[in-house]
Design a protein around this motif. Structure first.
Motif, mmCIF file in Angstrom:
data_model
loop_
_atom_site.group_PDB
_atom_site.id
_atom_site.type_symbol
_atom_site.label_atom_id
_atom_site.label_comp_id
_atom_site.label_asym_id
_atom_site.label_seq_id
_atom_site.Cartn_x
_atom_site.Cartn_y
_atom_site.Cartn_z
ATOM 1 N N GLU A 156 -16.630 -1.569 -6.670
ATOM 2 C CA GLU A 156 -15.730 -1.860 -7.782
ATOM 3 C C GLU A 156 -15.041 -0.595 -8.286
ATOM 4 O OE1 GLU A 156 -14.917 -4.878 -8.718
ATOM 5 O OE2 GLU A 156 -16.262 -5.637 -7.163
ATOM 6 N N THR A 157 -15.750 0.542 -8.243
ATOM 7 C CA THR A 157 -15.160 1.792 -8.697
ATOM 8 C C THR A 157 -14.013 2.223 -7.786
ATOM 9 O OG1 THR A 157 -17.281 2.491 -9.621
ATOM 10 C CG2 THR A 157 -15.645 4.203 -9.263
ATOM 11 N N ALA A 158 -14.172 2.021 -6.479
ATOM 12 C CA ALA A 158 -13.128 2.406 -5.530
ATOM 13 C C ALA A 158 -11.830 1.639 -5.777
ATOM 14 C CB ALA A 158 -13.604 2.187 -4.102
ATOM 15 N N LYS A 159 -11.932 0.466 -6.366
ATOM 16 C CA LYS A 159 -10.733 -0.332 -6.640
ATOM 17 C C LYS A 159 -9.890 0.251 -7.769
ATOM 18 C CE LYS A 159 -12.948 -4.655 -5.162
ATOM 19 N NZ LYS A 159 -13.388 -6.017 -5.569
ATOM 20 N N LEU A 160 -10.434 1.246 -8.479
ATOM 21 C CA LEU A 160 -9.717 1.830 -9.611
ATOM 22 C C LEU A 160 -8.845 3.006 -9.202
ATOM 23 C CD1 LEU A 160 -12.561 1.807 -12.288
ATOM 24 C CD2 LEU A 160 -10.824 0.079 -11.856
ATOM 25 N N VAL A 161 -8.880 3.391 -7.942
ATOM 26 C CA VAL A 161 -8.058 4.506 -7.467
ATOM 27 C C VAL A 161 -6.575 4.146 -7.628
ATOM 28 C CG1 VAL A 161 -7.407 5.880 -5.457
ATOM 29 C CG2 VAL A 161 -9.812 5.351 -5.888
ATOM 30 N N THR A 162 -5.801 5.073 -8.143
ATOM 31 C CA THR A 162 -4.376 4.840 -8.391
ATOM 32 C C THR A 162 -3.578 4.882 -7.090
ATOM 33 O OG1 THR A 162 -4.552 5.842 -10.581
ATOM 34 C CG2 THR A 162 -2.345 5.657 -9.635
ATOM 35 N N PRO A 176 -8.845 -4.608 -17.647
ATOM 36 C CA PRO A 176 -8.780 -4.749 -16.187
ATOM 37 C C PRO A 176 -7.956 -3.678 -15.494
ATOM 38 C CG PRO A 176 -8.445 -6.860 -17.278
ATOM 39 C CD PRO A 176 -8.410 -5.810 -18.344
ATOM 40 N N ASP A 177 -6.936 -3.110 -16.180
ATOM 41 C CA ASP A 177 -6.077 -2.143 -15.521
ATOM 42 C C ASP A 177 -6.578 -0.706 -15.704
ATOM 43 O OD1 ASP A 177 -3.415 -1.923 -18.043
ATOM 44 O OD2 ASP A 177 -5.595 -2.050 -18.220
ATOM 45 N N GLU A 178 -7.858 -0.547 -16.023
ATOM 46 C CA GLU A 178 -8.436 0.786 -16.172
ATOM 47 C C GLU A 178 -8.356 1.538 -14.842
ATOM 48 O OE1 GLU A 178 -12.703 2.828 -17.483
ATOM 49 O OE2 GLU A 178 -12.491 0.665 -17.260
ATOM 50 N N VAL A 179 -8.121 2.832 -14.918
ATOM 51 C CA VAL A 179 -8.038 3.662 -13.720
ATOM 52 C C VAL A 179 -9.276 4.517 -13.615
ATOM 53 C CG1 VAL A 179 -5.521 3.690 -13.726
ATOM 54 C CG2 VAL A 179 -6.777 5.471 -14.952
ATOM 55 N N MET A 180 -9.517 5.040 -12.423
ATOM 56 C CA MET A 180 -10.692 5.866 -12.195
ATOM 57 C C MET A 180 -10.598 7.180 -12.969
ATOM 58 S SD MET A 180 -12.151 7.437 -8.599
ATOM 59 C CE MET A 180 -12.722 5.876 -7.932
ATOM 60 N N THR A 181 -11.701 7.560 -13.588
ATOM 61 C CA THR A 181 -11.750 8.822 -14.314
ATOM 62 C C THR A 181 -12.191 9.943 -13.377
ATOM 63 O OG1 THR A 181 -14.060 8.529 -14.975
ATOM 64 C CG2 THR A 181 -12.357 7.582 -16.418
ATOM 65 N N ALA A 229 -5.121 -4.003 4.265
ATOM 66 C CA ALA A 229 -6.279 -3.237 4.717
ATOM 67 C C ALA A 229 -6.005 -1.743 4.654
ATOM 68 C CB ALA A 229 -6.645 -3.654 6.144
ATOM 69 N N LEU A 230 -4.784 -1.335 4.991
ATOM 70 C CA LEU A 230 -4.443 0.087 4.974
ATOM 71 C C LEU A 230 -4.437 0.628 3.546
ATOM 72 C CD1 LEU A 230 -3.698 2.578 6.538
ATOM 73 C CD2 LEU A 230 -1.319 1.812 6.587
ATOM 74 N N VAL A 231 -3.912 -0.156 2.615
ATOM 75 C CA VAL A 231 -3.905 0.283 1.211
ATOM 76 C C VAL A 231 -5.326 0.335 0.669
ATOM 77 C CG1 VAL A 231 -3.168 -0.313 -1.126
ATOM 78 C CG2 VAL A 231 -1.580 -0.570 0.785
ATOM 79 N N ARG A 232 -6.104 -0.718 0.913
ATOM 80 C CA ARG A 232 -7.465 -0.786 0.361
ATOM 81 C C ARG A 232 -8.342 0.321 0.922
ATOM 82 N NH1 ARG A 232 -11.068 -0.370 -2.148
ATOM 83 N NH2 ARG A 232 -12.709 -1.799 -2.819
ATOM 84 N N SER A 233 -8.279 0.553 2.226
ATOM 85 C CA SER A 233 -9.111 1.590 2.829
ATOM 86 C C SER A 233 -8.645 2.986 2.404
ATOM 87 C CB SER A 233 -9.099 1.465 4.355
ATOM 88 O OG SER A 233 -7.776 1.521 4.867
ATOM 89 N N SER A 234 -7.340 3.174 2.185
ATOM 90 C CA SER A 234 -6.829 4.466 1.721
ATOM 91 C C SER A 234 -7.339 4.775 0.320
ATOM 92 C CB SER A 234 -5.304 4.477 1.737
ATOM 93 O OG SER A 234 -4.798 4.336 3.053
ATOM 94 N N MET A 235 -7.466 3.759 -0.515
ATOM 95 C CA MET A 235 -8.026 3.952 -1.854
ATOM 96 C C MET A 235 -9.473 4.432 -1.762
ATOM 97 S SD MET A 235 -6.411 0.504 -3.585
ATOM 98 C CE MET A 235 -7.341 0.643 -5.119
ATOM 99 N N THR A 253 -16.415 3.864 4.609
ATOM 100 C CA THR A 253 -15.144 3.403 4.042
ATOM 101 C C THR A 253 -14.977 1.906 4.249
ATOM 102 O OG1 THR A 253 -14.078 5.546 4.412
ATOM 103 C CG2 THR A 253 -12.632 3.638 4.180
ATOM 104 N N THR A 254 -15.338 1.423 5.424
ATOM 105 C CA THR A 254 -15.252 -0.012 5.707
ATOM 106 C C THR A 254 -16.165 -0.811 4.791
ATOM 107 O OG1 THR A 254 -14.809 0.512 8.028
ATOM 108 C CG2 THR A 254 -15.430 -1.746 7.524
ATOM 109 N N LEU A 255 -17.399 -0.339 4.631
ATOM 110 C CA LEU A 255 -18.363 -1.031 3.781
ATOM 111 C C LEU A 255 -17.903 -1.055 2.336
ATOM 112 C CD1 LEU A 255 -21.143 -2.366 3.394
ATOM 113 C CD2 LEU A 255 -22.123 -0.071 3.169
ATOM 114 N N LEU A 256 -17.420 0.081 1.816
ATOM 115 C CA LEU A 256 -17.001 0.169 0.420
ATOM 116 C C LEU A 256 -15.660 -0.506 0.175
ATOM 117 C CD1 LEU A 256 -18.075 3.845 -0.378
ATOM 118 C CD2 LEU A 256 -19.250 1.731 -0.991
ATOM 119 N N SER A 257 -14.935 -0.823 1.255
ATOM 120 C CA SER A 257 -13.673 -1.565 1.132
ATOM 121 C C SER A 257 -13.868 -3.050 1.386
ATOM 122 C CB SER A 257 -12.635 -1.009 2.115
ATOM 123 O OG SER A 257 -12.402 0.361 1.902
ATOM 124 N N GLU A 258 -15.135 -3.471 1.527
ATOM 125 C CA GLU A 258 -15.485 -4.872 1.770
ATOM 126 C C GLU A 258 -14.839 -5.394 3.054
ATOM 127 O OE1 GLU A 258 -16.185 -7.078 -2.326
ATOM 128 O OE2 GLU A 258 -14.224 -6.089 -2.384
#
Length: 347
Positions: A241-247, A23-28, A280-286, A62-67
């Motif tokens: 789901e991939t966007a959620k892996l941004v560090t 679960p804690d995998e990061v984006m490659t 929202a600011l953290v999620r959209s920044s990712m 960005t809004t769509l991909l950040s749900e």
């Protein structure tokens, strides 16, 4: 439908862009490059309809991909409906439009149960909210009771009618519009509803070059244009789901926390940003970082989205409003006052 290239390192049978492993995998780096490439194609596809507005299209994506959900406050005829329709067509999803009016009822939005005389049972008839992209046109013209029909679905992606819960399609996004000029017969959106919009932005009028290109295509109406999907709704979920892996480094989280705290302590502000606004600011920044092809968030990503994410959540003091202070100016000053991080905190 054009299938995007699958980045290396993703096992067979896994949708393109979907992470695998712990679960804690990061984006490659491969996933980041794939994400940037597909996102650029999505933006370019939407721009066929919404000319000269790449930044607004990026914010919508960005809004769509950040749900999240998008609030557009703009003048009539600037392409708000075209943006919603083009976005839904680009990702192969469905879209519906509701014209909000004072006589609109909650059931006209969510759907209602109707009695089937033949079978002697009540059947639920879905409303326009059951789509991937819902355009709530002139949302502030409906009564507060009708506006509240969107509160549950915007937060939980489901509606409850007669005690029965119904899930809406996944992904789900609301694009709501407001007219900033004509306020007669409107109802101001309550703070609880404004807080549910991830971003608020404006389209504005196109520049001279874009206007000329629009006029050259006058023979074809905007609603008659059909865009070719770039990817399926299933692959869109992969991108989400991939966007959620941004560090996101601890220094970035501390920076966002200090920005939000500053909105609450500002002398011109009566009500600052909520915790939902910070999230929202953290999620959209990712997601914004992924759009740039990066696997990590920079302070510049936070700065780029601070105004569209935080400004509409602020409630100003009446005296400050009378003096011409705006939420945008408050956020701008806070960005100047709060020092961004210069080094990582995480190890």
């Amino acid at each position: 439908m054009t299938t995007p290239a699958v980045p290396e390192g993703i096992p067979a049978g896994v949708p393109s862009g979907v992470p695998s492993g712990v679960p804690d995998e990061v984006m490659t780096l491969e996933q980041a490059a794939w994400f940037k490439e597909v996102a650029a194609r999505l933006v370019a596809n939407v721009e066929q309809v919404l000319l000269g507005k790449p930044h607004v299209v990026q914010l919508a994506l960005t809004t769509l991909l950040s749900e999240g959900h998008l609030l557009l406050e703009d003048f009539p005829g600037t392409g708000k409906t075209s943006l919603a329709r083009a976005l839904a067509q680009t990702v192969g999803g469905t879209s519906n439009r509701i014209q909000f009016t004072p006589d609109l009822l909650p059931g006209d939005v969510t759907g209602m149960s109707m009695y089937d005389q033949k079978n002697g049972v009540f059947e639920f008839h879905t409303g326009p909210v059951f789509s991937n992209v819902l355009l709530a046109d002139e949302i502030n013209r409906a009564s507060p009771k009708t506006q509240s029909a969107l509160l549950e679905v915007m937060e939980e992606s489901r509606v409850t009618v007669d005690g029965v819960t119904h899930s809406v399609p996944d992904p789900f996004m609301v694009i709501a519009t407001q007219n900033p000029v004509e306020q007669a017969g409107t109802y101001r959106l309550p703070e609880a509803q404004l807080d549910r919009f991830l971003l608020k932005t404006t389209l504005g009028y196109p520049d001279a070059v874009s206007t000329r290109r629009i006029l050259e295509g006058v023979r074809v109406k905007s609603h008659q244009r059909t865009l070719e999907p770039i990817l399926s709704v299933h692959d869109l979920r992969s991108m989400i789901e991939t966007a959620k892996l941004v560090t996101t480094d601890s220094a970035i989280l501390d920076y966002v926390s200090r920005l939000v705290d500053a909105t609450r302590s500002a002398s011109e502000v009566r009500l600052g940003s909520s915790v939902r606004g910070a999230l929202a600011l953290v999620r959209s920044s990712m997601t914004w970082a992924a759009l740039q092809g990066r696997t990590y968030v920079l302070p510049d990503d936070v700065k780029a989205l601070a105004e569209p994410v935080l400004a509409h959540r602020l409630v100003l003091d009446p005296e400050a409003e009378f003096d011409g202070v705006t939420p945008t100016s408050v956020v701008g000053r806070i960005l100047l006052d709060v020092v961004p991080p210069h080094e990582r905190l995480s190890v």
